[in-house]
Enzyme design. Structure first.
Site, PDB file in Angstrom:
ATOM      1  N   CYS A 141       0.819  -1.106  -0.080  1.00 31.10           N
ATOM      2  CA  CYS A 141       0.052  -0.046   0.039  1.00 31.10           C
ATOM      3  C   CYS A 141       0.572   1.189   0.179  1.00 31.10           C
ATOM      4  O   CYS A 141       0.338   2.370  -0.275  1.00 31.10           O
ATOM      5  CB  CYS A 141      -0.943   0.078   1.203  1.00 31.10           C
ATOM      6  SG  CYS A 141      -0.015  -0.120   2.731  1.00 31.10           S
ATOM      7  N   HIS A 142       2.346   1.174   0.528  1.00 27.37           N
ATOM      8  CA  HIS A 142       2.922   2.307   0.334  1.00 27.37           C
ATOM      9  C   HIS A 142       3.277   2.835  -1.050  1.00 27.37           C
ATOM     10  O   HIS A 142       3.878   3.956  -1.357  1.00 27.37           O
ATOM     11  CB  HIS A 142       4.566   1.901   1.030  1.00 27.37           C
ATOM     12  CG  HIS A 142       5.057   0.762   0.346  1.00 27.37           C
ATOM     13  ND1 HIS A 142       4.966  -0.592   0.639  1.00 27.37           N
ATOM     14  CD2 HIS A 142       5.984   0.976  -0.614  1.00 27.37           C
ATOM     15  CE1 HIS A 142       5.800  -1.133  -0.126  1.00 27.37           C
ATOM     16  NE2 HIS A 142       6.388  -0.228  -0.928  1.00 27.37           N
TER      17      HIS A 142
END
Length: 180
Positions: A141-142
């Protein structure tokens, strides 16, 4: 009854990284939660209640931490094969699978991620999928940025997100241009 789980921590440049795993039906480890903390108690609340273990034992080391060390060493694709298990509604589960297709070194915006999920108008839902992701790093998700190109949020802090993005940019395979 949920199966027993194990946890372990490894040092990484942005801080301690911990993982909670359970054993899959094939006997292989499956990640339930992961993140930049040295305290397993920070990870357990993000595991869906249907998967949350009733007890977690310290394992000292786990094979998945070798993958984390390979990632830190520059093999940013090492995390791609790690098995994870998360539960929620259909959109979130699909979005987490789609997150795993965002290439290292080529982050998406929340709008582009929503489109990648097949719901271009669902930008907030896409951001929610990132925020509710329990398996940080392995479900990357980064790799999703604000629509203005800013970092946006990250459960483990924007300095960790910045390190991950810079690390992946430095070590990601260079895409080969397609000739027309």
């Amino acid at each position: 009854m949920t199966p027993p789980a194990r946890h372990a921590t490894v040092a990484t440049p942005p801080g301690p990284f911990s993982v909670v795993v359970t054993t899959g039906t094939d006997g292989e480890d499956v990640v339930l939660a992961a993140g930049w903390t040295g305290d397993v108690a920070d990870l357990l609340p993000v595991v869906h209640r249907s998967l949350r273990p009733t007890w977690v034992e310290h394992a000292g080391s786990l094979p998945v931490l070798d993958t984390v060390e390979a990632f830190v060493g520059g093999d940013v694709a090492a995390i791609d094969a790690v098995r994870v298990r998360q539960r929620s509604g259909p959109f979130l589960e699909d979005a987490w699978e789609v997150l795993r297709t965002v290439p290292a070194g080529q982050p998406d915006t929340y709008a582009a991620f929503a489109a990648r999920c097949g719901r271009p108008s669902a930008v907030r839902a896409a951001a929610n999928a990132c925020a509710r992701n329990a398996a940080a790093l392995f479900v990357p998700c980064h790799r999703v940025l604000g629509s203005d190109g800013g970092l946006g949020g990250f459960r483990w802090g924007t300095p960790v997100k910045r390190w991950l993005l810079d690390h992946e940019t430095e070590h990601a395979p260079v895409p080969v241009p397609v000739e027309a």
